[in-house]
Design an enzyme around this catalytic site. Structure first.
Site, PDB file in Angstrom:
ATOM      1  N   GLY A  18       3.386   0.897  15.030  1.00  0.00           N
ATOM      2  CA  GLY A  18       2.074  -0.154  14.308  1.00  0.00           C
ATOM      3  C   GLY A  18       1.212  -0.879  15.421  1.00  0.00           C
ATOM      4  O   GLY A  18       0.242  -1.087  15.561  1.00  0.00           O
ATOM      5  N   LYS A 190      19.663   2.909  29.841  1.00  0.00           N
ATOM      6  CA  LYS A 190      20.496   4.169  29.689  1.00  0.00           C
ATOM      7  C   LYS A 190      19.680   4.887  28.123  1.00  0.00           C
ATOM      8  O   LYS A 190      18.915   6.275  28.031  1.00  0.00           O
ATOM      9  CB  LYS A 190      21.683   4.173  29.479  1.00  0.00           C
ATOM     10  N   CYS A 381      -3.481 -10.927  -8.381  1.00  0.00           N
ATOM     11  CA  CYS A 381      -3.868  -9.755  -9.183  1.00  0.00           C
ATOM     12  C   CYS A 381      -2.249 -10.060 -10.758  1.00  0.00           C
ATOM     13  O   CYS A 381      -3.054 -10.817 -11.188  1.00  0.00           O
ATOM     14  CB  CYS A 381      -2.608  -8.542  -8.711  1.00  0.00           C
ATOM     15  N   HIS A 507      -7.420  -7.927  -5.128  1.00  0.00           N
ATOM     16  CA  HIS A 507      -5.868  -8.283  -4.060  1.00  0.00           C
ATOM     17  C   HIS A 507      -6.984  -8.357  -2.558  1.00  0.00           C
ATOM     18  O   HIS A 507      -7.596  -7.893  -1.482  1.00  0.00           O
ATOM     19  CB  HIS A 507      -4.995  -6.966  -3.923  1.00  0.00           C
ATOM     20  N   GLU A 509      -6.003 -10.223  -0.213  1.00  0.00           N
ATOM     21  CA  GLU A 509      -5.426 -10.287   1.106  1.00  0.00           C
ATOM     22  C   GLU A 509      -5.565  -9.580   2.134  1.00  0.00           C
ATOM     23  O   GLU A 509      -5.878  -8.993   2.994  1.00  0.00           O
ATOM     24  CB  GLU A 509      -3.987 -10.676   1.125  1.00  0.00           C
TER      25      GLU A 509
END
Length: 549
Positions: A18, A190, A381, A507, A509
């Site tokens: 990611g 490997k 929240c 929210h 953030e």
């Protein structure tokens, strides 16, 4: 026509695909290319909305209300580009779509199979992102590890994708691990060889290998890896462990990742503008005095459960030249040991979102401690809902007040179910989700922080402030500083006479960016700095944000 990049991972899970996808997106954008990134998750859940944070981590909410993997947060923060529900695909959503088509008769009585129907649906989802985003490059991260049974349909789909667009319009990147064996003093190749062998057996030859390691990779070792894996030595890209995820784009730029990808895609390697990003990383590495922030939560054993909250705090600290000293405080532990003990010496307290009864009394105790001891506080929240409950019980005289979510028989449901949620039965994808406008009251702390009359924030909740108690709260000293445009829904509250006490139903953030911290988080860090000797907080606020193109 869009070009396509597919990122797979091998050897171990959680190898950083990611961050690689987000970093490549940042590097491409710095060269003037439009980018969109999507995540293919191999689990059977339709989305992560009903999954435990202990299993999945944070649920990231997009503007259009999709509940998605936390990697989409990385994509948005690194590229400063909003993703949508199209950017999050799970095995469950693929099968759901195919089965619905079969029930409608879309396949004209044909036998529905993994190939071509499931793989075809996956390819269609990728094409849909390209057509809807107008991206020059679409980056696709395939969740899981090569060799997992669950990932096979996705890997087959991206192999077939080569026939859709042609070999010159896509690139395959494989992220792998070079483990160090202490007894022999060697990095071992490997596992990487076997991972690439497994990928090639499916019909995918990687164009670029990104080799994760905790130490330098020699040129001889890169030649060995390239030779065994059929990749040019220059396309064996070392990715050493970094002190911050925000340093990874700079590391990969130095190692030539973007150059190699653009070469495979037959795109021009324009000059890169990473100066602002370098400035950001330099500020992160050279912070000022530390601020102690207590994050009081239910899921603190897994830091990823609050990933965007932590990143938003970090963004605010970068802007304010502060070092983030984050203290993870278990809400249930507060119930046992007391808030005064566990929050002693903190410069600010954050209570993030969550669900259910467990730990709620600890959060309420933490909020009371912050209110009475004048410690800067930010509630998100459920953090706002517990702040309302704390005030109702301890200041407004409402004995037994709580949320209807926690006790249906409470005499004072100061938090209650949204009217539109009354007849909802299913849990998944049915909350108040996505972006909604919020009107900011003039003359409030919120107006000073936002500087706007109307702001747009992302939501994920079923319960809301009960307006039957609004007048009582206003009369007892509460300030409603933000509402829905019609004034019906309370979205933001604050207290007069407190250095910094505010809480929101949304929210914030999810909208914070490395070079543009969210105003509420920056305000919290500024208030925390005011508790330090010779605070530079206000002067730093006047400097503004880092403009990242």
């Amino acid at each position: 026509m869009a070009k396509f990049v597919f990122i797979t991972g091998g050897v171990v899970s959680s190898i950083g695909k990611g961050i690689v996808a987000a970093s490549l997106g940042r590097l491409l954008k710095s060269r003037g290319y439009n980018v969109s990134i999507l995540k293919l998750d191999p689990y059977l859940n339709v989305d992560p909305g009903t999954m435990s944070p202990f299993q999945h981590g944070e649920v990231f909410v997009t503007e259009d209300g999709a509940e998605t993997d936390l990697d989409l947060g990385h994509y948005e923060r690194f590229t400063d580009t909003a993703m949508s529900r199209l950017n999050s695909v799970t095995t469950g959503s693929i099968y759901q779509s195919v089965i619905n088509k079969e029930r409608r008769g879309d396949y004209n009585g044909g036998t529905v199979q993994v190939i071509p129907h499931i793989t075809g649906e996956i390819r269609e989802r990728i094409h849909r992102v390209a057509s809807n985003s107008n991206a020059d490059v679409v980056i696709t991260e395939i969740g899981g590890t090569v060799g997992d049974i669950e990932s096979l349909p996705f890997l087959e789909a991206i192999r077939e994708f080569r026939e859709d667009v042609g070999r010159n319009d896509l690139a395959y990147i494989h992220v792998t691990l070079l483990p160090f064996i202490g007894t022999s003093g060697e990095l071992k190749t490997k596992p990487t060889q076997h991972s690439v062998k497994e990928l090639r057996s499916i019909g995918i030859q990687p164009d670029v290998l990104i080799c994760r390691s905790d130490r330098d990779i020699s040129d001889d070792l890169k030649r060995k890896i390239g030779g065994f894996c059929g990749v040019p030595t220059r396309a064996v890209i070392p990715s050493l462990d970094a002190d911050s995820i925000y340093a990874v784009p700079l590391i990969l730029e130095q190692e030539g990742l973007c150059r190699e990808v653009l070469d495979v895609l037959n795109l021009t390697d324009h000059d890169s503008d990473m100066a602002a990003w370098e400035q950001l990383v330099n500020k992160l590495r050279n912070p000022g005095p530390s601020v102690k922030i207590a994050l009081v939560g239910k899921y603190v054993q897994l830091n990823d459960a609050y990933l965007s909250v932590v990143e938003a705090l970090q963004h605010a600290c970068i802007a304010q030249d502060a070092s983030l000293d984050l203290h993870w405080v278990c809400a249930e532990q507060i119930e046992a040991d007391g808030a005064d003990t566990l929050l002693r010496g903190m410069d600010a307290v954050v209570v993030p979102g969550g669900f259910g009864n467990r730990g709620v009394d600890g959060k309420i105790a933490a909020i009371r401690c912050a209110r009475e001891q004048r410690v800067p506080f930010l509630g998100l929240c459920l953090g706002m809902q517990t702040a309302v409950i704390e005030w109702a019980r301890n200041q407004a005289g409402l004995t037994g007040a709580t949320s209807a979510e926690l006790d249906e028989n409470t005499p004072h449901p100061v938090i209650h179910l949204l009217p539109e949620q009354q007849d909802v039965v299913d849990l998944g994808g049915t909350m108040r989700l996505g972006v909604y406008p919020c009107r900011i009251a003039p003359g409030t702390l919120a107006q000073r922080l936002y500087g706007d009359e109307v702001v747009y924030e992302r939501h994920r909740h079923r319960y809301e402030f009960n307006n039957s108690y609004r007048n009582l709260f206003l009369e007892s000293g509460y300030v409603v500083s933000g509402t829905s445009p019609d004034g019906r829904l309370v979205e933001l509250i604050e207290l007069k006479g407190h250095p910094f006490f505010t809480a929101c139903q949304y929210h914030p953030e999810f909208l914070s960016r490395p070079g543009q911290p969210h105003p509420l988080f920056r305000g919290l860090i500024e208030a925390a700095q005011q508790r330090l000797p010779d605070s530079p907080a206000e002067a730093l606020r006047q400097q503004g944000d880092i403009a990242i193109p």
